[in-house]
Motif scaffolding. Structure first.
Motif, PDB file in Angstrom:
ATOM      1  N   UNK A 232       0.816  -1.205   0.000  1.00  9.80           N
ATOM      2  CA  UNK A 232       0.000   0.000   0.000  1.00  9.80           C
ATOM      3  C   UNK A 232       0.854   1.260   0.000  1.00  9.80           C
ATOM      4  N   UNK A 233       1.951   1.250   0.758  1.00  8.90           N
ATOM      5  CA  UNK A 233       2.864   2.398   0.760  1.00  8.90           C
ATOM      6  C   UNK A 233       3.480   2.585  -0.619  1.00  8.90           C
ATOM      7  N   UNK A 234       3.881   1.487  -1.247  1.00 18.04           N
ATOM      8  CA  UNK A 234       4.412   1.584  -2.611  1.00 18.04           C
ATOM      9  C   UNK A 234       3.375   2.224  -3.538  1.00 18.04           C
ATOM     10  N   UNK A 235       2.118   1.779  -3.426  1.00 15.77           N
ATOM     11  CA  UNK A 235       1.061   2.312  -4.282  1.00 15.77           C
ATOM     12  C   UNK A 235       0.875   3.804  -4.060  1.00 15.77           C
ATOM     13  N   UNK A 236       0.850   4.224  -2.805  1.00 21.73           N
ATOM     14  CA  UNK A 236       0.672   5.642  -2.497  1.00 21.73           C
ATOM     15  C   UNK A 236       1.774   6.475  -3.144  1.00 21.73           C
ATOM     16  N   UNK A 237       3.014   6.028  -3.047  1.00 24.88           N
ATOM     17  CA  UNK A 237       4.142   6.810  -3.556  1.00 24.88           C
ATOM     18  C   UNK A 237       4.218   6.798  -5.079  1.00 24.88           C
ATOM     19  N   UNK A 238       4.024   5.633  -5.707  1.00 20.65           N
ATOM     20  CA  UNK A 238       4.167   5.591  -7.165  1.00 20.65           C
ATOM     21  C   UNK A 238       3.034   6.344  -7.857  1.00 20.65           C
ATOM     22  N   UNK A 239       1.830   6.279  -7.294  1.00 22.26           N
ATOM     23  CA  UNK A 239       0.737   6.993  -7.941  1.00 22.26           C
ATOM     24  C   UNK A 239       0.753   8.480  -7.599  1.00 22.26           C
ATOM     25  N   UNK A 240       1.391   8.845  -6.503  1.00 26.35           N
ATOM     26  CA  UNK A 240       1.641  10.266  -6.257  1.00 26.35           C
ATOM     27  C   UNK A 240       2.578  10.807  -7.332  1.00 26.35           C
ATOM     28  N   UNK A 241       3.647  10.057  -7.635  1.00 23.56           N
ATOM     29  CA  UNK A 241       4.574  10.472  -8.692  1.00 23.56           C
ATOM     30  C   UNK A 241       3.868  10.503 -10.052  1.00 23.56           C
ATOM     31  N   UNK A 242       3.059   9.495 -10.328  1.00 26.23           N
ATOM     32  CA  UNK A 242       2.297   9.425 -11.574  1.00 26.23           C
ATOM     33  C   UNK A 242       1.392  10.640 -11.721  1.00 26.23           C
ATOM     34  N   UNK A 243       0.710  10.997 -10.642  1.00 23.90           N
ATOM     35  CA  UNK A 243      -0.213  12.124 -10.667  1.00 23.90           C
ATOM     36  C   UNK A 243       0.527  13.454 -10.783  1.00 23.90           C
ATOM     37  N   UNK A 348     -10.006 -13.356   0.904  1.00 22.70           N
ATOM     38  CA  UNK A 348     -10.328 -11.941   1.125  1.00 22.70           C
ATOM     39  C   UNK A 348      -9.839 -11.077  -0.027  1.00 22.70           C
ATOM     40  N   UNK A 349      -9.877 -11.618  -1.238  1.00 25.58           N
ATOM     41  CA  UNK A 349      -9.289 -10.905  -2.365  1.00 25.58           C
ATOM     42  C   UNK A 349      -9.987  -9.586  -2.671  1.00 25.58           C
ATOM     43  N   UNK A 350     -11.305  -9.550  -2.623  1.00 24.97           N
ATOM     44  CA  UNK A 350     -12.018  -8.308  -2.931  1.00 24.97           C
ATOM     45  C   UNK A 350     -11.720  -7.235  -1.893  1.00 24.97           C
ATOM     46  N   UNK A 351     -11.725  -7.632  -0.610  1.00 28.93           N
ATOM     47  CA  UNK A 351     -11.417  -6.653   0.435  1.00 28.93           C
ATOM     48  C   UNK A 351      -9.983  -6.152   0.325  1.00 28.93           C
ATOM     49  N   UNK A 352      -9.066  -7.051  -0.018  1.00 23.89           N
ATOM     50  CA  UNK A 352      -7.673  -6.645  -0.165  1.00 23.89           C
ATOM     51  C   UNK A 352      -7.510  -5.654  -1.315  1.00 23.89           C
ATOM     52  N   UNK A 353      -8.171  -5.909  -2.442  1.00 23.54           N
ATOM     53  CA  UNK A 353      -8.084  -4.993  -3.574  1.00 23.54           C
ATOM     54  C   UNK A 353      -8.673  -3.631  -3.219  1.00 23.54           C
ATOM     55  N   UNK A 354      -9.833  -3.632  -2.562  1.00 24.69           N
ATOM     56  CA  UNK A 354     -10.445  -2.372  -2.159  1.00 24.69           C
ATOM     57  C   UNK A 354      -9.566  -1.582  -1.213  1.00 24.69           C
ATOM     58  N   UNK A 355      -8.988  -2.272  -0.230  1.00 21.72           N
ATOM     59  CA  UNK A 355      -8.104  -1.603   0.728  1.00 21.72           C
ATOM     60  C   UNK A 355      -6.854  -1.072   0.039  1.00 21.72           C
ATOM     61  N   UNK A 356      -6.282  -1.869  -0.850  1.00 23.14           N
ATOM     62  CA  UNK A 356      -5.075  -1.444  -1.574  1.00 23.14           C
ATOM     63  C   UNK A 356      -5.353  -0.206  -2.426  1.00 23.14           C
ATOM     64  N   UNK A 357      -6.477  -0.181  -3.117  1.00 26.12           N
ATOM     65  CA  UNK A 357      -6.786   0.936  -3.999  1.00 26.12           C
ATOM     66  C   UNK A 357      -7.061   2.226  -3.241  1.00 26.12           C
ATOM     67  N   UNK A 358      -7.344   2.129  -1.947  1.00 23.44           N
ATOM     68  CA  UNK A 358      -7.466   3.341  -1.138  1.00 23.44           C
ATOM     69  C   UNK A 358      -6.130   4.076  -1.094  1.00 23.44           C
ATOM     70  N   UNK A 359      -5.033   3.324  -0.996  1.00 26.34           N
ATOM     71  CA  UNK A 359      -3.710   3.940  -1.043  1.00 26.34           C
ATOM     72  C   UNK A 359      -3.493   4.629  -2.389  1.00 26.34           C
ATOM     73  N   UNK A 360      -3.940   3.979  -3.451  1.00 29.64           N
ATOM     74  CA  UNK A 360      -3.844   4.554  -4.798  1.00 29.64           C
ATOM     75  C   UNK A 360      -4.584   5.890  -4.860  1.00 29.64           C
ATOM     76  N   UNK A 361      -5.798   5.931  -4.332  1.00 30.39           N
ATOM     77  CA  UNK A 361      -6.602   7.148  -4.380  1.00 30.39           C
ATOM     78  C   UNK A 361      -5.950   8.286  -3.607  1.00 30.39           C
TER      79      UNK A 361
END
Length: 412
Positions: A232-243, A348-361
């Protein structure tokens, strides 16, 4: 399993209680559906002026349309995506797509400002079907194929994001902005029928709890699953750079000496197609146990991408090279993240994806806000320094995680 036998199972009413070897045809169908669904979130961006004139809305207020869509998407991540672990996933996907058709038609027919905003919230809310589709692809695939399946579907998401603005502008020029949403509604309805025929019924492990308990369990996953926290931390940082790049890139390109039109600037998104092509490859690397190495190399490439990007005001070729490098790196890490997370808890794949994408957002939102402020303060150079700093922070975090793992590994 042959393609013909898979197709027979896909249309049969029997329930499958173990993962299949996901066929290329079904992977392609899921990928196309993801592209169409995620495009609904981005269609409005080049249409804002036309919407404002049509509904007599002040130009300074029409941007709320984009915000409304994002609010709906964020709510869907938390409220709808986890349902994939509680309800029949196929039924959930079809239902979301049918509601999406209704929301898109409402946008096209909206004659009042309030109706448009409400419909756009619903468009965003239903667009999270892409995350349920990612979890669906992972559950349909055998374990050694899971990363490749996630990569293929993620590639469709990337294509949808990159092509949405270009497609909506083209359709709007031919038939007006409302036609964009009518066409999308027709395509979503068609894909819903295709998915109804092709997605097999799966007897997957489901959460034995109420909806309230399911939502609470999403928060508990942050505590119990270290792979979710790290990725999740990786997602937050890479999509911050992307944005940071994609939010501010229009500013130097629309100013002298380039003075490009919005249509010309939109074509730069096509350079990001390399990221979509790379997504499947990154998934295969994750399947081979190379997830950590792929992450490290991709993050190093992300840092380096800001060197050619920094030349955007003097060289368009350098900018294209930087865009290709950045998008390749971001999508490689993104696919690796999802592959590792989905493998951690199949129940718990759906919950994991939803939680992970919160970091993306969160990362995307922070990057967009910071980029415009940095450009106002120090121009394009300041934006590139910000992007490089965020990218470097991501690589340093990976290096720290990697060092900790090697230190704790048993010797000999």
């Amino acid at each position: 399993m042959s393609c013909s036998s898979h197709c027979e199972q896909a249309t049969a009413p029997s329930v499958i209680n173990e993962p299949l070897q996901l066929s290329r045809s079904l992977s392609l169908i899921l990928s196309i559906t993801c592209a169409l669904a995620v495009a609904n979130v981005y269609f409005a961006q080049p249409l804002l002026d036309s919407m404002a004139q049509s509904l007599n809305v002040a130009p300074g207020s029409i941007g709320i349309v984009v915000t409304a869509t994002q609010i709906g998407y964020a709510a869907g991540l938390l409220l709808i995506v986890p349902l994939g672990d509680l309800l029949d996933r196929k039924a959930l996907i079809i239902t979301q797509m049918l509601f999406s058709v209704a929301a898109l038609l409402a946008v096209g027919m909206a004659g009042q400002w309030s109706v448009l905003l409400g419909a756009m919230v619903l468009v965003g809310l239903m667009a999270v079907v892409v995350q349920v589709l990612v979890a669906c692809a992972a559950s349909l695939a055998i374990p050694v194929q899971r990363g490749q399946a996630v990569g293929t579907v993620t590639g469709g998401i990337v294509l949808g994001i990159l092509l949405a603005r270009f497609a909506s502008g083209l359709i709007a020029d031919l038939a007006g902005w409302r036609a964009v949403y009518y066409v999308s509604a027709g395509l979503m309805l068609s894909m819903a029928l295709v998915l109804y025929k092709t997605i097999p019924a799966l007897d997957l492990p489901r959460a034995d709890s109420s909806y309230k308990a399911l939502l609470i369990s999403v928060g508990k996953l942050f505590i119990s699953e270290p792979v979710l926290r790290v990725r999740g931390v990786f997602a937050l940082l890479i999509f911050a750079a992307f944005s940071v790049l994609w939010t501010s890139m229009v500013l130097p390109l629309s100013a002298p000496p380039w003075s490009l039109s919005h249509t010309q600037i939109g074509l730069f998104g096509l350079a990001g197609l390399a990221g979509a092509l790379a997504a499947g490859r990154a998934g295969r690397w994750a399947d081979q146990g190379l997830g950590q190495r792929t992450t490290g190399v991709a993050l190093a490439l992300l840092v380096l991408s800001w060197l050619p990007i920094a030349w955007a005001e003097t060289s368009l070729l350098a900018l294209v090279l930087g865009v290709v490098m950045l998008d390749f790196a971001v999508q490689a890490v993104h696919v690796t993240n999802q592959s590792l997370i989905l493998a951690a808890r199949p129940d718990a794949q759906s919950r994991l994806v939803g939680a992970y994408m919160c970091f993306y957002s969160v990362g995307s939102a922070l990057g967009a806000v910071a980029a415009t402020q940095m450009y106002a303060l120090g121009g394009w150079s300041a934006v590139c320094l910000l992007g490089a700093a965020v990218s470097t922070a991501a690589w340093l975090f990976w290096a720290w995680i990697r060092f900790s793992e090697l230190r704790l590994a048993p010797s000999g």
